[in-house]
Design a protein around this motif. Structure first.
Motif, PDB file in Angstrom:
ATOM      1  N   ARG A 144       0.833  -1.209   0.000  1.00  0.00           N
ATOM      2  CA  ARG A 144       0.000   0.000   0.000  1.00  0.00           C
ATOM      3  C   ARG A 144       0.868   1.258   0.000  1.00  0.00           C
ATOM      4  N   GLY A 151      -9.913  -0.930  -2.398  1.00  0.00           N
ATOM      5  CA  GLY A 151      -9.893   0.009  -3.513  1.00  0.00           C
ATOM      6  C   GLY A 151      -8.505   0.416  -3.969  1.00  0.00           C
ATOM      7  N   TYR A 152      -7.471  -0.255  -3.465  1.00  0.00           N
ATOM      8  CA  TYR A 152      -6.100   0.120  -3.811  1.00  0.00           C
ATOM      9  C   TYR A 152      -5.605  -0.545  -5.094  1.00  0.00           C
ATOM     10  N   ILE A 203     -12.684  11.004  -3.862  1.00  0.00           N
ATOM     11  CA  ILE A 203     -11.955  10.729  -2.619  1.00  0.00           C
ATOM     12  C   ILE A 203     -11.788  12.014  -1.812  1.00  0.00           C
ATOM     13  N   SER A 224      -7.654   5.154   5.512  1.00  0.00           N
ATOM     14  CA  SER A 224      -7.823   4.516   4.208  1.00  0.00           C
ATOM     15  C   SER A 224      -7.885   5.551   3.088  1.00  0.00           C
ATOM     16  N   ARG A 229      -5.545   6.149  -0.488  1.00  0.00           N
ATOM     17  CA  ARG A 229      -6.191   6.173  -1.801  1.00  0.00           C
ATOM     18  C   ARG A 229      -5.990   7.531  -2.476  1.00  0.00           C
ATOM     19  N   GLN A 262      -2.332   7.741  -3.702  1.00  0.00           N
ATOM     20  CA  GLN A 262      -2.135   6.881  -4.861  1.00  0.00           C
ATOM     21  C   GLN A 262      -2.629   7.560  -6.136  1.00  0.00           C
ATOM     22  N   GLN A 263      -3.772   8.213  -6.068  1.00  0.00           N
ATOM     23  CA  GLN A 263      -4.285   8.936  -7.228  1.00  0.00           C
ATOM     24  C   GLN A 263      -3.427  10.164  -7.526  1.00  0.00           C
TER      25      GLN A 263
END
Length: 214
Positions: A15, A56-57, A79, A159, A163, A166-167
């Motif tokens: 992650r 959702g990763y 998000i 969480s 996310r 990551q985006q």
């Protein structure tokens, strides 16, 4: 070979790599190949990847396996919308309940973050700073809401943070680092320490407002 001995460590590592942009969008994540990085069984890695997919990763399709998701501006904005809703409420509760130790922890986490962010525009090796920047950023935002009294909100924000990052690294040049971010974090800190919940909420909204211009 790194000797990870438990599923949680492998999960956290993958992650974090996703949040730092170490795993390229669209890359197929094969348990047999990842074994070389983690020194554990392919079956454990499949379980970890399923958990990451549920969070959702990563993406999963029958017969096609696991892949790193492609960045999506629509997903990033969704998000951010959820993160702002929860973080402003959690920060408001923390400001009302936080004690002097909370203030001290918030100051300490901001000091580390600000020191690193002040150096980042002047480095020729920005990517090397991304993992520790991710950690310091997470620590600051989690400390901000740590006195809110709601484990559910804190878990949701944890969480959403990963996310979001990551985006971000896939959509914003410089792995998400941008001009003005140092001042934005300082504005959040100052409002929180002044016990000014409306100003803190506004500073949080301003911190994420840039996504609407992408």
């Amino acid at each position: 070979m790194t000797d990870f001995i438990d599923q949680r460590s492998v999960y956290d590592s993958i992650r974090t790599r996703l949040a730092a942009g170490d795993l390229a969008p669209g890359r197929k994540l094969k348990p047999d190949e990842l074994r070389a990085d983690y020194g554990c069984s392919a079956s454990m890695l499949r379980e970890v990847l399923f958990r990451l997919a549920c969070g959702g990763y990563v993406d999963f399709e029958e017969q096609r396996g696991f892949r790193v998701p492609s960045p999506s501006l629509e997903r990033l904005r969704d998000i951010v919308r959820m993160r702002v809703l929860i973080e402003t409420e959690a920060a408001t509760l923390s400001i009302a309940s936080g004690d002097m130790e909370w203030e001290a922890r918030l100051n300490a986490t901001h000091h580390k973050l600000a020191h690193l962010e002040a150096r980042m525009p002047h480095t020729d090796h920005l990517k090397e700073h991304v993992p520790i920047w991710t950690r310091f950023d997470l620590e600051f935002h989690e400390t901000l809401v740590s006195a809110c009294g709601s484990r559910l909100m804190q878990d949701a924000l944890h969480s959403l943070f990963y996310r979001y990052r990551q985006q971000l690294v896939g959509l914003v040049h410089g792995y998400g680092f941008r001009q003005g971010i140092v001042e934005e974090h300082k504005a959040i800190l100052d409002a929180a320490l002044a016990r000014d919940a409306p100003r803190c909420a506004e500073a949080i909204r301003n911190h994420f407002a840039f996504v609407h211009g992408l």
